[in-house]
Motif scaffolding. Structure first.
Motif, short mmCIF file in Angstrom:
data_model
loop_
_atom_site.label_atom_id
_atom_site.label_comp_id
_atom_site.label_asym_id
_atom_site.label_seq_id
_atom_site.Cartn_x
_atom_site.Cartn_y
_atom_site.Cartn_z
N GLU A 11 0.79 -1.22 0.00
CA GLU A 11 0.00 0.00 0.00
C GLU A 11 0.83 1.28 0.00
OE1 GLU A 11 -1.68 1.16 4.14
OE2 GLU A 11 -1.78 -1.01 3.98
N HIS A 12 2.08 1.21 0.42
CA HIS A 12 2.90 2.41 0.46
C HIS A 12 3.87 2.51 -0.72
CE1 HIS A 12 1.31 3.33 4.36
NE2 HIS A 12 1.59 2.11 4.76
N GLU A 13 3.65 1.72 -1.74
CA GLU A 13 4.51 1.74 -2.91
C GLU A 13 4.30 3.02 -3.71
OE1 GLU A 13 6.83 -0.41 -3.64
OE2 GLU A 13 6.33 -1.82 -2.06
N SER A 14 5.30 3.42 -4.44
CA SER A 14 5.18 4.60 -5.29
C SER A 14 4.26 4.29 -6.47
CB SER A 14 6.55 5.01 -5.81
OG SER A 14 7.03 4.06 -6.74
N ALA A 15 3.72 5.34 -7.06
CA ALA A 15 2.84 5.17 -8.22
C ALA A 15 3.58 4.49 -9.36
CB ALA A 15 2.31 6.53 -8.66
N GLU A 16 4.84 4.83 -9.53
CA GLU A 16 5.64 4.22 -10.60
C GLU A 16 5.79 2.72 -10.37
OE1 GLU A 16 10.25 4.27 -12.01
OE2 GLU A 16 9.35 6.21 -11.55
N ARG A 17 6.12 2.36 -9.16
CA ARG A 17 6.28 0.93 -8.86
C ARG A 17 4.95 0.20 -8.97
NH1 ARG A 17 9.99 -2.67 -5.26
NH2 ARG A 17 8.56 -4.38 -4.99
N MET A 18 3.85 0.83 -8.52
CA MET A 18 2.55 0.19 -8.64
C MET A 18 2.21 -0.04 -10.10
SD MET A 18 -1.17 1.16 -7.11
CE MET A 18 -0.99 0.31 -5.57
N GLY A 19 2.57 0.91 -10.97
CA GLY A 19 2.34 0.75 -12.40
C GLY A 19 3.10 -0.43 -12.96
N ARG A 20 4.35 -0.58 -12.53
CA ARG A 20 5.15 -1.74 -12.98
C ARG A 20 4.56 -3.04 -12.48
NH1 ARG A 20 9.59 1.51 -11.32
NH2 ARG A 20 9.94 0.08 -9.58
N MET A 21 4.11 -3.06 -11.22
CA MET A 21 3.51 -4.27 -10.66
C MET A 21 2.21 -4.61 -11.38
SD MET A 21 4.42 -3.48 -6.65
CE MET A 21 2.95 -4.23 -6.06
N ALA A 22 1.41 -3.60 -11.71
CA ALA A 22 0.17 -3.82 -12.44
C ALA A 22 0.46 -4.38 -13.83
CB ALA A 22 -0.62 -2.51 -12.54
N SER A 23 1.47 -3.85 -14.49
CA SER A 23 1.86 -4.36 -15.81
C SER A 23 2.28 -5.82 -15.74
CB SER A 23 2.99 -3.52 -16.40
OG SER A 23 2.56 -2.23 -16.69
N GLU A 24 3.02 -6.15 -14.71
CA GLU A 24 3.48 -7.54 -14.53
C GLU A 24 2.29 -8.47 -14.25
OE1 GLU A 24 6.60 -10.44 -14.32
OE2 GLU A 24 6.47 -8.41 -15.13
N ALA A 25 1.38 -8.04 -13.40
CA ALA A 25 0.18 -8.84 -13.11
C ALA A 25 -0.64 -9.04 -14.38
CB ALA A 25 -0.66 -8.17 -12.03
N ALA A 26 -0.77 -7.97 -15.17
CA ALA A 26 -1.52 -8.05 -16.43
C ALA A 26 -0.87 -9.03 -17.39
CB ALA A 26 -1.60 -6.66 -17.06
N ARG A 27 0.44 -8.98 -17.48
CA ARG A 27 1.16 -9.88 -18.37
C ARG A 27 0.93 -11.34 -17.97
NH1 ARG A 27 5.89 -12.46 -18.68
NH2 ARG A 27 6.70 -11.67 -16.71
#
Length: 70
Positions: A11-27
């Motif tokens: 929950e305390h991750e940066s927006a940039e890191r959350m975007g990377r994590m979302a991209s990985e989950a999507a992949r």
């Protein structure tokens, strides 16, 4: 088979890191033919917003629920 991932620890991750994590989950979801769903509270829909901002999200994002109360 149902796979559940609790990302509350992020929950305390940066927006940039959350975007990377979302991209990985999507992949991963896309490669396996999975659909992602979200259930959020304190994030107020931030995760769902991050996921749906990715190109092609309608192919692997089914929807979500935000239950937020102050």
């Amino acid at each position: 088979m149902t796979n559940v991932v609790n990302i509350g620890q992020y929950e305390h991750e940066s927006a940039e890191r959350m975007g990377r994590m979302a991209s990985e989950a999507a992949r991963h979801a896309s490669a396996r033919g999975w659909m992602l769903v979200t259930a959020e509270s304190c994030t107020g829909g931030l995760l769902a917003s991050t996921l749906t901002n990715l190109d092609g999200s309608s192919l692997w994002y089914h929807g979500g629920v935000v239950a937020y109360s102050n």
